[in-house]
Design a protein around this motif. Structure first.
Motif, PDB file in Angstrom:
ATOM      1  N   LEU A 154      73.663 -63.300  -3.807  1.00 39.01           N
ATOM      2  CA  LEU A 154      73.671 -61.845  -3.970  1.00 39.01           C
ATOM      3  C   LEU A 154      74.167 -61.231  -2.671  1.00 39.01           C
ATOM      4  O   LEU A 154      73.493 -61.305  -1.655  1.00 39.01           O
ATOM      5  CB  LEU A 154      72.263 -61.320  -4.276  1.00 39.01           C
ATOM      6  CG  LEU A 154      71.625 -61.723  -5.606  1.00 39.01           C
ATOM      7  CD1 LEU A 154      70.377 -60.882  -5.851  1.00 39.01           C
ATOM      8  CD2 LEU A 154      72.604 -61.539  -6.751  1.00 39.01           C
ATOM      9  N   GLY A 155      75.352 -60.672  -2.710  1.00 40.01           N
ATOM     10  CA  GLY A 155      75.923 -60.069  -1.508  1.00 40.01           C
ATOM     11  C   GLY A 155      77.249 -60.711  -1.188  1.00 40.01           C
ATOM     12  O   GLY A 155      77.334 -61.912  -0.976  1.00 40.01           O
ATOM     13  N   GLY A 160      77.090 -63.181   3.215  1.00 34.74           N
ATOM     14  CA  GLY A 160      77.011 -63.669   1.846  1.00 34.74           C
ATOM     15  C   GLY A 160      78.075 -64.721   1.584  1.00 34.74           C
ATOM     16  O   GLY A 160      77.819 -65.752   0.950  1.00 34.74           O
ATOM     17  N   GLU A 178      78.531 -59.070  -5.950  1.00 36.38           N
ATOM     18  CA  GLU A 178      78.586 -57.951  -5.002  1.00 36.38           C
ATOM     19  C   GLU A 178      78.454 -56.628  -5.762  1.00 36.38           C
ATOM     20  O   GLU A 178      79.083 -56.434  -6.792  1.00 36.38           O
ATOM     21  CB  GLU A 178      79.905 -58.031  -4.214  1.00 36.38           C
ATOM     22  CG  GLU A 178      80.246 -56.801  -3.389  1.00 36.38           C
ATOM     23  CD  GLU A 178      79.197 -56.434  -2.337  1.00 36.38           C
ATOM     24  OE1 GLU A 178      78.713 -57.331  -1.629  1.00 36.38           O
ATOM     25  OE2 GLU A 178      78.847 -55.239  -2.249  1.00 36.38           O
ATOM     26  N   ASN A 212      75.292 -54.777 -10.386  1.00 36.32           N
ATOM     27  CA  ASN A 212      74.007 -54.362  -9.837  1.00 36.32           C
ATOM     28  C   ASN A 212      72.910 -55.189 -10.512  1.00 36.32           C
ATOM     29  O   ASN A 212      72.711 -55.098 -11.719  1.00 36.32           O
ATOM     30  CB  ASN A 212      73.827 -52.866 -10.112  1.00 36.32           C
ATOM     31  CG  ASN A 212      72.674 -52.293  -9.318  1.00 36.32           C
ATOM     32  OD1 ASN A 212      72.009 -53.023  -8.568  1.00 36.32           O
ATOM     33  ND2 ASN A 212      72.426 -51.005  -9.491  1.00 36.32           N
ATOM     34  N   ILE A 240      69.816 -64.755  -1.429  1.00 38.14           N
ATOM     35  CA  ILE A 240      69.964 -63.314  -1.222  1.00 38.14           C
ATOM     36  C   ILE A 240      70.547 -63.045   0.160  1.00 38.14           C
ATOM     37  O   ILE A 240      70.057 -63.538   1.171  1.00 38.14           O
ATOM     38  CB  ILE A 240      68.604 -62.609  -1.375  1.00 38.14           C
ATOM     39  CG1 ILE A 240      68.136 -62.784  -2.826  1.00 38.14           C
ATOM     40  CG2 ILE A 240      68.710 -61.139  -1.000  1.00 38.14           C
ATOM     41  CD1 ILE A 240      66.790 -62.168  -3.113  1.00 38.14           C
ATOM     42  N   ALA A 242      71.832 -59.606   1.277  1.00 39.71           N
ATOM     43  CA  ALA A 242      72.191 -58.218   0.988  1.00 39.71           C
ATOM     44  C   ALA A 242      72.032 -57.341   2.215  1.00 39.71           C
ATOM     45  O   ALA A 242      71.670 -56.182   2.115  1.00 39.71           O
ATOM     46  CB  ALA A 242      71.329 -57.711  -0.167  1.00 39.71           C
TER      47      ALA A 242
END
Lengths: 836, 125
Positions: A154-155, A160, A178, A212, A240, A242
């Motif tokens: 995630l990111g 990321g 993203e 999202n 993760i 982010a």
């Protein structure tokens, strides 16, 4: 003696220590460092390399001993919970307290975890420490054992993508998710992101933009992510990445001011709201910003130290966020303001999808100043552009030349000379080394060469991005002092190998003595003689029998000298394919001459323990049976190893043995700056270990992939992809060009991997030379190779047919006796030399 | 082993008791080494054609005690004629046998003379 307590032993904390120990007032301070991790500071920037390292210790900024050796007390696995600012004391989690005179907080940051439903499930990780990586590895191993391979990051920012690379390295099918509509949204524009996306997709990463995350689904374990647009993606684990949050709890617990959205507030002296307490690195909130890059962190460390030691150094008023790095194998750089498109600025863009390059510069409307830019796929111009930008230098008339290069003949660096840079120009931003500091190191007589300058100034020792520019400045400065550095091969020839190669060619020099007379001096030596022998061989394809006296000892006797002065014999077994009849002959010869036999790493058979006078007799028998010299003794083509390939193997795509034999037959006897090894694998299982060779060919759908510049040995290197999906003839053509280019330009005893490392422009430039023919010399290279192939002769056949050359195998000039003093001892039914 | 080392002691031209004929000039390679055997000694002989000088030394490399020096490359270091052992490239002066790598061990050298196209090595016994 005043005591400094440093809380945090990350990269910035380490830098503080490093600067302290070389500070002139070092003696006035006693320093105590607390780190909450169990190991000393390590390089987080290169964290994803962790899986390819032999030991995590290779990531350490300095070994644990370094701290003790320099009088630094380091306490790892200890966390500071609070500061008693009134009594100047810190309290650890074990409730021990320590007094300080100066406190420096360098606690860094932690990953930001967005609130997503289900984030408590198993299989959710962060990416920050070695422990995080180890946990990711353990979990992915468990998943793979169950046949589950889907991983999501995630990111899609800088970190990321690093995490995604790590996940891919672990063999997981990796998805990058993203929220924004582009990758690295803070550094790249849409076109740059698109290009980066296609590049990383081509190596197997999957990219999902504008997504999202709403909920992580699964029964205890992670099974899928659901997005707000209603779609879901099945994944078995999630990393993760982010963004970061400063680790400012200590300040919050101790009444030190923090910003509204976190971070310890500091002024330009790195002081917090409490006198005597400083904050540096990612925890510090300076100019209302947190800086997640190493360079500003290092600058903060220098400022805080200087302030503590009574100096007046201040933090730069504005922090430059330019970065240059390699992400998932792709060069990416972004500097200044990458996006500006106001009325006063103009963007110039260049995009080449075929080569995978995107460049953008933003210049002032009048064309005089560079404001920022983006480079993807080829960041070789970064150093120049960054200097033009950061020093506000005047741009050349045609600003587009900055990214397109000057076209036409006689093009030179756009900076003019690197010496035109102002002395204050910061060359190495990690270590804050200016151009002036580099020049002064040489001008003051303190350093004589590049190595000295790097050691003295530390320039280029951190991320290494500025290395080419440091090299240039050192070279130009030495030149300006009349001290030109030349890579001469030895005292007898004041030339580099490449220059000698050209001299021999241009003068059509045919012998070593002539070369010594024309452009050398003295008698020569054991260094220049073999180098010249190799050059003569590469130009005229002369065998080692032509100029015997200048051959390295092994080439002179066409065999490999071993411990006790006896020799080993290795006949060529191209591609490792041998008939039973020939195998029998090798056995018979070994038996007859009582030789120790062993299978080599290159799929051949080595016969050890032959005495000098026996070599011609052994070879007579081998040649009669159809064998040829294997050149195992020469700096020349050794073997082209192959797997059995599609003729037998049920996985094989193409016939790797036939192709390996074709390649080995073509290049046999080819002499080069160092030994050359090749490999051909019939499918991507890569059983021939072709990527561990100077050139490796691997069968893929639609042809062969050609990899170059790998090696095993002390510094193993995987060969790098030069071209893909080639047919047989094109592959040979590219190999011809590559080999001749290497033979012409490499230094003595430099193998292909270090040669490529030194080649300006690296693999991308090599591709231009070999594939795109940017030098316009491809035809010449191929013709040269054709000529060499045509003139091949087995030098052992030559040797045994000529009574004159046979004389060299006589042990003593004045008697027919042989050396009776040789002693062998038995070993597993064979013999070996007596041990030293 | 010690016995073997003691067998080789440098002989100065003035100390020669016997000049031993070891072959004609053309039997020896130019600018490279060859080996001769006299009684139990193996001697490496080098002919430098640029200065037309001859040098002789023990064939035994004192580093690992192997009979190999005659098979090494010859040349000069700052004008000093030298040879490099083929096994580990240790270099020795052919003028006085000294070690040019700054290590302890050195080699014994012997005088050479040429008369009527014949090569003679001088021994002190």
């Amino acid at each position: 003696m005043e005591r400094i307590i440093l809380v945090g032993n990350g990269m910035v904390g380490y830098k503080f220590c490093e600067k302290l120990i070389s500070h002139p007032n070092r003696d006035q301070f006693d320093i105590l460092v607390f780190g909450e991790e169990n190991r000393p500071a390590y390089d987080r920037v290169h964290l994803s390399e962790y899986f390819t390292l032999e030991s995590p210790d290779e990531l350490l900024m300095a070994p644990r001993d370094w701290y003790a050796d320099n009088g630094i007390t380091l306490r790892t696995s200890e966390m500071i919970l609070s500061v008693d600012t009134e009594n100047k004391k810190v309290v650890t989690h074990k409730n021990e307290s320590f007094e300080y005179d100066h406190l420096v907080i360098a606690t860094g940051s932690s990953p930001f975890i967005p609130t997503i439903k289900g984030s408590e499930k198993e299989g959710i990780f962060i990416y920050r420490t070695i422990e995080d990586l180890e946990a990711i590895q353990t979990y992915s191993d468990k998943l793979k054992a169950k046949g589950r391979y889907q991983s999501a990051v995630l990111g899609g920012g800088l970190l990321g993508l690093e995490a995604a690379n790590a996940s891919k390295e672990l063999g997981m099918t990796t998805h990058v998710i993203e929220f924004a509509g582009k990758l690295m949204p803070r550094q790249l524009d849409q076109a740059a992101s698109d290009l980066l996306q296609s590049k990383i997709q081509s190596i197997g990463l999957k990219v999902h933009l504008g997504k999202n995350s709403k909920e992580i689904i699964g029964d205890g374990e992670t099974e899928a992510i659901e997005f707000t647009d209603g779609t879901t993606l099945a994944v078995d684990m999630i990393i993760i990445s982010a963004g970061i949050r400063p680790r400012d709890e200590l300040a919050r617990n101790s009444g030190i001011a923090v910003g509204e959205r976190g971070g310890i507030v500091v002024n330009n002296r790195m002081e917090t709201s409490v006198p005597g307490i400083y904050a540096i690195g990612e925890v510090a909130l300076y100019n209302q910003n947190i800086y997640g890059l190493v360079a500003p962190g290092y600058e903060m460390a220098a400022v805080a130290l200087d302030q503590i030691a009574g100096g007046t150094k201040l933090m730069s008023p504005s922090i430059d966020m330019s970065t240059q790095l390699k992400l998932v194998g792709t060069e990416v750089a972004s500097f200044g303001d990458p996006f500006v498109e106001s009325e006063d600025a103009i963007a110039i863009r260049y995009e080449n999808k075929q080569r995978g390059v995107y460049k953008r510069i933003n210049i002032s409307k009048d064309g005089s100043r560079l404001l920022g830019g983006i480079l993807v796929g080829d960041s070789s111009d970064y150093n120049t552009l960054f200097q033009l930008y950061i020093n506000g230098m005047k741009l050349p008339e045609n600003a587009e030349d900055l990214i397109l290069g000057q076209r036409g003949a006689g093009s030179k660096s756009l900076l003019g000379s690197v010496l035109d840079l102002p002395d204050t120009a910061q060359i190495c931003s990690c270590e804050a080394v200016s151009k002036g500091a580099i020049c002064d190191a040489i001008k003051s007589g303190c350093c004589q060469d590049l190595k000295g300058v790097i050691k003295h100034t530390k320039a280029s020792t951190s991320c290494g991005g500025c290395k080419p520019m440091v090299v240039d400045i050192v070279k130009e400065t030495l030149k300006s002092l009349g001290k030109e550095v030349k890579e001469t091969i030895c005292e007898h020839f004041e030339y580099s190998r490449q220059e000698l190669f050209d001299l021999v060619k241009l003068n059509n020099t045919t012998g070593y003595d002539e070369a010594l007379d024309t452009f050398g001096k003295g008698h020569g030596c054991e260094i220049c003689k073999p180098v010249m022998a190799s050059i003569f061989a590469s130009i005229f394809m002369e065998t080692a029998n032509k100029q015997v006296a200048i051959q390295d000892s092994n080439d002179r006797f066409l065999a490999n000298i071993q411990r006790n002065g006896t020799y080993s014999v290795v006949p060529r077994v191209a591609g490792g394919e041998i008939t039973p009849e020939k195998l029998v002959v090798l056995g018979q010869v070994a038996k007859k001459f009582d030789l120790y036999t062993k299978i080599t790493g290159g799929q051949r058979i080595d016969l050890f323990g032959a005495q000098l006078h026996e070599l011609p007799m052994i070879w007579k028998e081998l040649i009669d049976a159809g064998f040829e010299s294997g050149h195992a003794y020469g700096k020349s083509l050794r073997t082209v190893k192959s797997c059995v390939g599609s003729t037998w193997c049920r996985f094989g795509l193409h016939d790797s043995v036939s192709f390996a034999i074709r390649i080995e037959e073509r290049y046999k006897g080819l002499r080069s700056p160092h030994k050359l090894k090749g490999g051909v694998s019939g499918c991507i299982r890569e059983c021939a270990e072709a990527r561990g060779k100077d050139f490796g060919v691997i069968a893929v759908e639609g042809g062969w992939n050609l990899y170059v510049c790998g090696n095993g040995g002390a510094n193993p290197k995987h060969a790098i992809l030069l071209a893909s999906q080639l047919d047989d003839d094109t592959c040979i053509k590219y190999l011809d060009r590559f080999l001749i280019y290497y033979i012409r330009t490499a230094g003595p005893l430099v193998r292909t991997a270090p040669w490529l490392e030194k080649l300006e422009g690296g693999i991308e430039y090599l591709k231009k030379v070999v594939v795109e023919d940017c030098l316009g010399m491809a035809a010449e290279f191929e013709a040269e190779m054709d000529g060499l192939v045509e003139r091949y002769a087995c030098e052992w056949k030559e040797a045994i047919e000529d009574p004159e050359t046979l004389k060299r195998f006589k042990p003593f000039v004045n008697t027919e006796e042989t050396d009776e003093e040789l002693v062998f001892v038995p070993l597993r039914e064979q013999k070996m030399p007596r041990p030293w | 082993m010690e016995e073997l080392v003691n067998l080789y002691q440098t002989v100065q031209a003035t100390e020669v008791l016997s000049w031993v004929s070891v072959g004609s000039v053309s039997d020896f390679p130019e600018n490279a080494g060859a080996c001769i055997k006299h009684k139990s000694r193996q001697i490496a002989v080098y002919h430098f054609t640029r200065t037309n000088k001859w040098y002789a030394c023990q064939n035994l490399c004192p580093h690992k005690m192997e009979m190999v020096l005659s098979r090494g490359l010859s040349g000069d270091a700052a004008g000093i004629p030298k040879l490099a052992c083929p096994i580990h490239k240790k270099t020795f002066s052919l003028e006085d046998g000294s070690n040019l790598n700054g290590e302890e061990y050195s080699i014994a050298t012997y005088p050479v003379k040429i008369e009527n196209g014949i090569v003679y090595i001088g021994f002190a016994d």
